[in-house]
Design an enzyme around this catalytic site. Structure first.
Site, short mmCIF file in Angstrom:
data_model
loop_
_atom_site.label_atom_id
_atom_site.label_comp_id
_atom_site.label_asym_id
_atom_site.label_seq_id
_atom_site.Cartn_x
_atom_site.Cartn_y
_atom_site.Cartn_z
N GLU A 274 1.30 5.44 0.81
CA GLU A 274 0.74 6.59 1.53
C GLU A 274 1.19 7.89 0.86
OE1 GLU A 274 0.71 6.43 5.86
OE2 GLU A 274 1.47 8.48 5.90
N SER B 228 0.87 -1.17 0.00
CA SER B 228 0.00 0.00 0.00
C SER B 228 0.91 1.22 0.00
CB SER B 228 -0.94 -0.02 1.21
OG SER B 228 -0.21 -0.27 2.40
N ARG C 211 -5.50 9.42 16.42
CA ARG C 211 -5.74 10.51 17.36
C ARG C 211 -5.27 11.82 16.74
NH1 ARG C 211 -1.96 11.79 22.40
NH2 ARG C 211 -0.84 12.71 20.66
N ASP D 170 -1.65 14.49 16.16
CA ASP D 170 -0.73 15.21 17.05
C ASP D 170 -1.36 16.50 17.53
OD1 ASP D 170 1.52 13.53 17.26
OD2 ASP D 170 2.02 14.00 15.17
N HIS E 143 3.72 -1.28 3.79
CA HIS E 143 3.08 0.03 3.58
C HIS E 143 4.19 1.04 3.37
CE1 HIS E 143 -0.06 3.13 4.08
NE2 HIS E 143 0.83 3.80 4.78
N THR F 73 -2.98 11.22 3.86
CA THR F 73 -2.90 11.68 5.25
C THR F 73 -3.79 12.89 5.49
OG1 THR F 73 -1.02 13.12 4.79
CG2 THR F 73 -0.51 10.87 5.48
N HIS G 112 -7.06 8.99 5.79
CA HIS G 112 -6.66 9.19 7.18
C HIS G 112 -7.62 10.21 7.80
CE1 HIS G 112 -2.23 7.77 6.87
NE2 HIS G 112 -2.92 7.27 5.88
N ALA H 169 -4.69 17.72 24.34
CA ALA H 169 -5.96 17.69 25.06
C ALA H 169 -7.05 17.39 24.04
CB ALA H 169 -6.21 19.03 25.73
N GLN I 295 4.52 2.75 12.69
CA GLN I 295 5.45 3.87 12.52
C GLN I 295 6.67 3.31 11.81
OE1 GLN I 295 6.16 6.81 11.94
NE2 GLN I 295 5.57 7.71 13.91
N PHE J 187 12.95 13.91 11.87
CA PHE J 187 11.57 13.47 12.03
C PHE J 187 11.52 12.24 12.95
CE2 PHE J 187 7.71 11.31 10.28
CZ PHE J 187 6.81 12.21 10.84
N GLN K 75 16.68 15.15 7.20
CA GLN K 75 15.26 15.39 7.46
C GLN K 75 14.64 14.17 8.15
OE1 GLN K 75 12.79 16.04 3.99
NE2 GLN K 75 13.40 18.21 4.04
N HIS L 164 5.27 4.93 21.40
CA HIS L 164 4.90 6.29 21.03
C HIS L 164 5.57 7.25 22.00
CE1 HIS L 164 2.31 9.88 20.82
NE2 HIS L 164 2.06 9.49 19.58
P1 FAD Z 1 -3.06 6.31 19.54
O1 FAD Z 1 -2.94 5.01 18.86
O2 FAD Z 1 -4.35 6.67 20.11
O3 FAD Z 1 -1.97 6.42 20.64
C1 FAD Z 1 -0.63 6.11 20.34
C2 FAD Z 1 0.12 6.03 21.64
O4 FAD Z 1 0.24 7.31 22.23
C3 FAD Z 1 -0.61 5.19 22.63
O5 FAD Z 1 -0.15 3.88 22.53
C4 FAD Z 1 -0.33 5.83 23.95
O6 FAD Z 1 0.73 5.18 24.56
C5 FAD Z 1 0.06 7.23 23.61
N1 FAD Z 1 -1.01 8.14 23.96
C6 FAD Z 1 -2.04 8.52 23.18
N2 FAD Z 1 -2.82 9.39 23.83
C7 FAD Z 1 -2.25 9.55 25.03
C8 FAD Z 1 -2.59 10.33 26.15
N3 FAD Z 1 -3.65 11.15 26.16
N4 FAD Z 1 -1.75 10.25 27.22
C9 FAD Z 1 -0.68 9.45 27.22
N5 FAD Z 1 -0.32 8.70 26.18
C10 FAD Z 1 -1.10 8.74 25.12
N6 FAD Z 1 -0.95 12.19 12.16
C11 FAD Z 1 -1.74 13.08 11.52
O7 FAD Z 1 -1.95 14.19 12.03
N7 FAD Z 1 -2.30 12.81 10.30
C12 FAD Z 1 -2.11 11.60 9.68
O8 FAD Z 1 -2.63 11.38 8.59
C13 FAD Z 1 -1.29 10.62 10.34
N8 FAD Z 1 -1.10 9.40 9.79
C14 FAD Z 1 -0.35 8.46 10.48
C15 FAD Z 1 -0.23 7.17 9.94
C16 FAD Z 1 0.50 6.19 10.62
C17 FAD Z 1 0.60 4.81 10.00
C18 FAD Z 1 1.13 6.51 11.85
C19 FAD Z 1 1.95 5.48 12.57
C20 FAD Z 1 0.99 7.78 12.41
C21 FAD Z 1 0.24 8.76 11.74
N9 FAD Z 1 0.06 10.04 12.27
C22 FAD Z 1 -0.72 10.97 11.61
C23 FAD Z 1 0.70 10.42 13.54
C24 FAD Z 1 -0.23 10.24 14.74
O9 FAD Z 1 -1.36 11.06 14.62
C25 FAD Z 1 0.55 10.60 15.98
O10 FAD Z 1 1.59 9.68 16.22
C26 FAD Z 1 -0.27 10.82 17.24
O11 FAD Z 1 0.56 11.38 18.25
C27 FAD Z 1 -0.88 9.57 17.80
O12 FAD Z 1 -1.99 9.21 17.09
P2 FAD Z 1 -2.41 7.65 17.08
O13 FAD Z 1 -3.73 7.47 16.47
O14 FAD Z 1 -1.29 6.88 16.55
O15 FAD Z 1 -2.57 7.49 18.64
#
Ligand code: FAD
Length: 312
Positions: free
Chosen positions: A22, A20, A112, A114, A274, A53, A82, A124, A184, A224, A220, A157
């Site tokens: 991205e 796949s 979730r 960033d 991927h 994304t 995404h 938050a 990741q 990152f 870079q 993470h």
């Molecule tokens: P989650 O899976 O919900 O959490 C990841 C980890 O973070 C958890 O295991 C936990 O340990 C920790 N965590 C989460 N929330 C909390 C909290 N409140 N307190 C303490 N620990 C916490 N970002 C974008 O903005 N846009 C994108 O399109 C995008 N695509 C991505 C695609 C992939 C395949 C990956 C790996 C990352 C991508 N990201 C993207 C980055 C991602 O949004 C960030 O890494 C973000 O910080 C975590 O989102 P998540 O859904 O991975 O979090």
């Protein structure tokens, strides 16, 4: 409307290799042209899906949506959109999901996101928003006939107190209905396999697909990686040492490094990959070629199996 004219037949032994790609949504007309050139170059390799994304804090919402819907309209590719829950109410996120359903999109990468202040800033949840990715996954599954993919972090993470906590979060996302995780990026394959062992011991059986980043620009990528918690082995830095002003050699090294990584994964049984393309096709195309992928007539593809739901 042009549909991708050719598909790929790719097999390693008796098992198919699945990839796949991205992409990120373009900001300018030039970037848009470059993106579509890359999509058209990679499409004949027959990826299982291509994902687009969603900018930090939802900043590319319109551009992500228009890229995804153009993929639906103008190509035979399967797009995965995404979607993050940062900085948006539940109603706003649900409206995006409804738009995707209406446009015929069936795959969402639920994240979730960033914090608006960037990686490492305090996060938050929006007071009226989804409070966690697991909640978002459940919301998307309830909103329609979607398959939902999520992230996984082989090296933890950066916000997570422990790998165990990451596994708890992954488990919650799977319990909420996620059917595939994309990792990741990482450079040390042992890191991936150690993580996979922990995931499987935990009883999580969805595919954990390695995210591969071809290193276009070492500085870079290293910057990152430091921000998102991916380690950069000393051997990797060594390979790019002294090449800051030598892009041509850097590109050859980049191809060699990525090829070495994917071939080792392949030798160790991985069949799903991927690629973080950075909207550039050439390196990824070359790596797929090394994986044995060749563009072929669509008819040749007819017998290939659907997206696997079984464990990697
Ligand atoms: P989650 O899976 O919900 O959490 C990841 C980890 O973070 C958890 O295991 C936990 O340990 C920790 N965590 C989460 N929330 C909390 C909290 N409140 N307190 C303490 N620990 C916490 N970002 C974008 O903005 N846009 C994108 O399109 C995008 N695509 C991505 C695609 C992939 C395949 C990956 C790996 C990352 C991508 N990201 C993207 C980055 C991602 O949004 C960030 O890494 C973000 O910080 C975590 O989102 P998540 O859904 O991975 O979090």
């Amino acid at each position: 409307m042009s549909r991708a004219p050719v598909r790929v037949s790719r097999r390693c032994g008796k098992r198919p290799i699945r990839v796949s790609f991205e992409f990120f949504p373009p900001k300018t007309d030039d970037a848009e042209a470059a993106l579509w050139d890359s999509i058209h170059r990679l499409a004949p390799l027959g990826p299982d899906f291509v994902s687009v994304t969603y900018g930090a804090g939802g900043t590319t919402r319109e551009r992500t949506q228009s890229t995804v819907t153009r993929l639906v309209r103008e190509t035979a590719l399967l797009p995965a959109a995404h979607l993050t829950c940062v900085g948006a109410s539940r109603a706003e996120v649900d409206a995006v999901v409804r738009d995707y359903a209406a446009a015929g999109v069936r795959h969402i990468v639920a994240l979730r996101g960033d914090p608006p202040g960037g990686v490492g800033a305090h996060y938050a949840a929006h007071p009226e928003g989804y409070q966690s990715t697991a909640e978002l996954v459940r919301g998307v599954r309830e909103a329609g006939d979607f398959e939902v993919f999520v992230s996984a972090y082989p090296e933890r993470h950066p916000e997570s107190p422990s790998l165990q906590h990451d596994l708890d979060v992954l488990q919650a996302k799977v319990d909420a209905g996620a059917t595939r995780a994309i990792t990741q990026f990482f450079f040390d394959n042992d890191v991936y396999f150690r993580f996979l062992d922990k995931v499987r011991s935990r009883g999580i059986d969805i595919p954990i697909v390695p995210g591969i980043v071809p290193v276009q620009n070492f500085r870079q990528t290293a910057g990152f990686a430091a921000r998102c918690g991916a380690s950069v082995p000393a051997w990797l830095a060594d390979r790019f040492e002294g090449l800051d002003d030598d892009p041509a050699t850097r590109r050859l090294i980049a191809a060699a490094v990525a090829a070495e990584q994917v071939i080792d994964l392949l030798d160790r049984g991985v069949r799903d990959f991927h690629f973080y393309t950075m909207n550039r096709a050439d390196l990824v195309y070359a790596i797929c070629h090394l994986l044995g992928m060749r563009p072929q007539a669509e008819a040749d593809h007819a017998g290939d199996e659907p997206l696997p739901m079984a464990a990697q």
